[in-house]
Structures are given as structure tokens and as C-alpha cells.
Enzyme design. Structure first.
Site, PDB file in Angstrom:
ATOM      1  N   TYR A 153     -14.031 -15.842  -0.337  1.00 40.03           N
ATOM      2  CA  TYR A 153     -12.778 -15.598   0.420  1.00 40.03           C
ATOM      3  C   TYR A 153     -12.401 -16.860   1.165  1.00 40.03           C
ATOM      4  O   TYR A 153     -12.910 -17.555   1.868  1.00 40.03           O
ATOM      5  CB  TYR A 153     -12.923 -14.500   1.449  1.00 40.03           C
ATOM      6  CG  TYR A 153     -11.731 -14.105   2.278  1.00 40.03           C
ATOM      7  CD1 TYR A 153     -10.534 -13.255   1.696  1.00 40.03           C
ATOM      8  CD2 TYR A 153     -11.350 -14.874   3.307  1.00 40.03           C
ATOM      9  CE1 TYR A 153      -9.469 -12.927   2.515  1.00 40.03           C
ATOM     10  CE2 TYR A 153     -10.298 -14.804   4.086  1.00 40.03           C
ATOM     11  CZ  TYR A 153      -9.229 -13.765   3.662  1.00 40.03           C
ATOM     12  OH  TYR A 153      -8.095 -13.535   4.378  1.00 40.03           O
ATOM     13  N   GLU A 241      -3.595 -16.347   1.227  1.00 35.49           N
ATOM     14  CA  GLU A 241      -4.801 -15.586   1.080  1.00 35.49           C
ATOM     15  C   GLU A 241      -5.440 -15.604  -0.197  1.00 35.49           C
ATOM     16  O   GLU A 241      -4.742 -14.975  -1.242  1.00 35.49           O
ATOM     17  CB  GLU A 241      -4.709 -14.227   1.769  1.00 35.49           C
ATOM     18  CG  GLU A 241      -6.073 -13.489   1.627  1.00 35.49           C
ATOM     19  CD  GLU A 241      -5.844 -11.990   2.206  1.00 35.49           C
ATOM     20  OE1 GLU A 241      -6.717 -11.738   3.135  1.00 35.49           O
ATOM     21  OE2 GLU A 241      -4.986 -11.438   1.743  1.00 35.49           O
TER      22      GLU A 241
END
Length: 466
Positions: A153, A241
Site C-alpha cells: 500500500y 492512493e
């Protein structure tokens, strides 16, 4: 109090409207006027990343089954992924009214892509985040399917406590990052970015190491991180993101899925980006509300809510739902209210044929109650409001509001005084086409700390009238 279906619907509608600070800061921020946030389709975000040198899967966009088939042949990939392009999440588990199940399909046969696209394009796809009737699919993305050996991530976002952008990463990607932060916070890594220097080489390499990239992949990941920051600046983003930022068995670092939030205040210099917005999926009422800086989300009840502040608005929806009613909408007036905004809000609410009563619940921390009162009286006069109206105003310039409301009480028999006890009595006596439930009225206690600094702590204590 259990979270109501209305509150869940509102939360879905607001998803993406603010940057997450779950693992960054507990500091409070000042309230600002609500603005309409730009949403882009997946292929549009991937195109922006591709243009900035970020590694993404090869893909084409198609609007007809024949174009999808041709795109699949052009890819010449071992495996192909076909994705329906709508703004709602949960596409993989969605259902088309053509009978096809799933908005995301994998295949090794280009001919199958054409067949699947024929059952997607022009049909409505229903997911957990769409209306019951679903959303019509007008575009599909035909992309190269890549195996993922490992998922991480990575995000760049604005953090108020750091006065600038921050990189956040975790070696555990492909899952809900909130769960990682809650269960294994030691696997969340943060790097503060100097707004003058940008991402330094050692910062990018350190983040790559923390994400678990090794050997030649370490330098490759660091390069992708720096390019993502270049994109962040280039498009005036508030958040980029990537989940997952993965590595393939062939030794490539690829951004498989990304979400980009944009600063709407930069629209004047990001005209090309904002011109990409697809308006076809937007609710006409929401779009009309956005013109006046109103945050509106339609629900399926019959009691219209007119509130300031998203938290109080959701609590208002919940309290109505808790006691057997159904909110017709979520409408957040925001902080810098103007009389015309109030008028336009009432115009939107009164135009909804489902609405049988309107509840106004305003706490004037920075909202001028007198302005709200003037807007209400103007709306009731000019719009000839036919449904019961319950008004509760509290705090800033409240002393001026009763005079405004009282001066209009003859012509606005449906408007209640600010006193909640008198309001309850008035609700039972005014002429109206449908009865106004007594439980619409409630009391909110506000505990204020440091009003001068405009930093408020709120505690809501609901007291129902019986």
C-alpha cells in the site's frame, strides 16, 4: 445507537469527499464550505498516471462490443481483464440487467471479451453502492491482466498537522488499510515531504525498503514513488492512493489500482482534468445543489432534513430513523451560509414530491442564525410552502432570529419559534396537509471549548419529546 440505513447511505455518498487522517493526525480542522468533489473513472485515473510515467497495466477503452474485441486483440496479452466503467464500487460482485453477473471478468480468449462487452454496454449494473435500478454502463476498459507476486500500500496525501504532503506506506497492501492501522500499526510507515525540496532520493528508497521491495525492485519502487509525487503536484491532488502497489513475478513494480482526490479550489488551473468528469452518473438534484455549495444526497424517506455540518446532518438522519421515520435526504448547509443558499435549499426540498415535512436543525457555531431565518421566511413566502416546517435554531445571532421568524408568523403559519417546547405545541396546531410527528423535535446540547479559537468540541445529547 446503531448506525441506520440512512446514515450508511449518506456515508457512501460522502465517500471520497475528504482525505483520510486515520493514522496521521488527531488534530481538528476548521469547517469550510462544502464543495462538489471531482470523481474520475478508473481508466481516466490510469491515463493521468500513465502520462506522468507511472507504470500501469496496458489498457484500451471501448464504447462498443466490436471496439472491445479489437482492443483485446491489440493487447496481445496472455490474459485479459474486462472492467465495466462506473463510479460505484463493488463492480466485481455486481449484476447486470442483461443477466450477466460481475462487472469484472478475466479471460484468455479475445473473442470472449467481445461477447462479455455485448452484455455490459448499454445495460445497467447494480452494486452495493448504486441505486436499486443500477447505473448504465457506457464504457468498458480492456486491460492486460498481470499476476501479482506481492501487494503493498502506498499513498501521498495532505496532512494539516505536517503543513504539507506526507507519504504513507505499508508492506500489507490489497486490503483495507484501516484494518492494517488498527491491528498492526507498526506496519504503517510515514515520511513527511518538504514542500520546497520534494521527495528526496533517500526518502523514496527508505519507503521502498519499508514496503518490502528488495534488490533491483528497491530502486524501481523508489522511482515509481517519485513519479507519483510528480503526479500529485501536477494535478493539484489532495490524495493519490495506490492499493495495491505490487510486484509481478517478472520483476516489475506496477500500480494496479489507484484513487486520486483533487483540490476543487484548483479547478481554474486544472480545466483539462475537471473536463474529464462524467456527469451522466450524477443525480440532477445533487448537481443543482452543488451550484450553491450545498452538499445534498437523496434518500428514500418523506422527511426532508436541512442541517449544517455533516456530523449533525447524519445524526439528524439517524434520530429520525431511530424513531420510526425516514429521512428524504441529507442536506448540509455548511459554514459560510448566505440567504440565497437557504432559499435554494428550500427550493430543492419542496420540489421533491416525496417530502411531507421539513425539519431544519441548525447549530450556529459559525453559521449566522439570523441569515438562516431570513432565508427561511423568504423561501416560505415565495415558494408557498405547503408541508409542515419545524425549525430549530441555536447559538450565533440567535437573539435576532426570533424577531425575523415572529414577524413572518402570520403568513408562515408552518414555521415554529426557536423554543423547542413552544415549537412542539405549534406543530400540533398549525394547519397542514399531513401531520408533523412530535418526535421530529429534539434538543441538542452543545458544550463549547475555546470558542474564540474557533475550535469546538461537540457533545450531542438527544432528548426526545413525548
Amino acid at each position: 445507537m446503531a448506525v441506520s440505513m440512512a446514515s450508511q447511505a449518506v456515508a457512501r455518498g460522502l465517500r471520497g469527499a475528504s482525505v483520510k487522517h486515520l493514522f496521521l493526525s488527531k488534530s481538528k480542522s476548521l469547517q469550510s464550505n462544502p464543495r462538489r468533489w471531482l470523481n474520475l473513472q478508473e481508466y481516466q485515473s490510469k491515463k493521468l498516471m500513465q502520462d506522468s510515467g507511472v507504470t500501469v497495466q496496458r489498457f484500451f477503452v471501448a464504447e462498443t462490443p466490436s471496439a472491445a474485441l479489437e482492443a483485446a486483440r491489440k493487447l496481445n496479452a496472455k490474459e485479459i481483464v474486462l472492467k465495466a466503467q462506473i463510479l460505484a464500487g463493488g463492480r466485481g460482485k455486481g449484476v447486470f440487467n442483461s443477466g450477466l453477473k460481475g462487472g469484472v471478468h478475466l479471460t484468455k480468449d479475445p473473442a470472449v471479451v467481445g461477447e462479455l462487452a455485448n452484455k455490459m454496454l448499454g445495460f445497467n449494473l447494480t452494486t452495493k453502492q448504486t441505486p436499486k435500478e443500477g447505473v448504465k454502463v457506457k464504457t468498458v476498459m480492456v486491460a492486460e491482466a498481470l499476476d501479482i507476486a506481492r501487494e503493498t500500500y502506498f499513498a501521498i496525501l495532505m496532512d494539516r498537522s505536517c503543513n504539507g504532503p506526507v507519504m504513507v506506506g505499508s508492506p500489507q497492501g490489497g486490503v483495507d488499510i484501516e484494518e492494517v492501522a488498527a491491528k498492526t500499526p507498526e506496519l504503517i510507515f510515514k515520511e513527511v515531504i518538504d514542500i520546497f525540496e520534494g521527495v528526496r532520493d533517500e526518502q523514496a528508497l527508505r519507503m521502498a525498503v519499508n514496503l518490502g521491495f528488495k534488490g533491483p525492485l528497491e530502486r524501481q519502487a523508489a522511482d515509481q514513488i517519485k513519479k507519483l509525487y510528480d503526479l500529485f503536484l501536477k494535478v493539484d491532488a489532495t490524495q493519490v492512493e495506490v492499493n495495491p502497489l505490487g510486484e509481478t513475478p517478472e520483476g516489475r513494480v506496477v500500480c494496479f489500482d489507484a484513487k486520486i482526490n483533487f483540490d476543487d479550489n484548483a479547478e481554474f488551473r486544472q480545466k483539462d482534468v475537471f473536463a474529464m468528469e462524467d456527469m451522466t452518473e450524477s443525480d440532477p438534484t445533487e448537481m443543482e445543489a452543488a451550484k450553491y455549495d450545498l452538499k445534498y444526497i437523496g434518500l428514500d424517506g418523506n422527511i426532508a432534513c436541512f442541517v449544517n455540518g455533516a456530523g449533525l446532518a447524519m445524526a439528524t438522519c439517524d434520530i429520525i430513523d431511530l424513531h420510526g421515520g425516514k429521512p428524504a435526504n441529507f442536506l448540509d448547509l455548511g459554514g459560510g451560509v448566505k440567504e440565497n443558499q437557504v432559499y435554494q435549499a428550500f427550493k430543492l426540498l419542496s420540489a421533491d414530491p416525496k417530502v411531507e415535512a421539513i425539519l431544519v436543525n441548525i447549530f450556529g457555531g459559525i453559521v449566522n442564525c439570523a441569515i438562516v431565518a431570513k432565508g427561511i421566511t423568504k423561501a416560505c413566502r415565495e415558494l408557498e410552502l405547503k408541508v409542515p416546517l419545524v425549525v430549530r435554531l441555536e447559538a450565533f445571532h440567535l437573539c435576532k432570529s426570533p424577531d425575523v421568524m415572529h414577524s413572518s408568523m402570520v403568513t408562515l403559519s408552518g414555521v415554529t419559534p426557536r423554543d423547542w417546547r413552544r415549537a412542539g405545541e405549534h406543530t400540533q396546531t398549525v394547519p397542514r396537509s399531513v401531520p408533523a410527528p412530535r418526535w421530529l423535535l429534539f434538543k441538542v446540547r452543545h458544550i463549547q471549548n475555546s470558542f474564540c479559537q474557533r475550535a469546538h468540541d461537540y457533545r450531542l445529547q438527544w432528548k426526545m419529546l413525548h
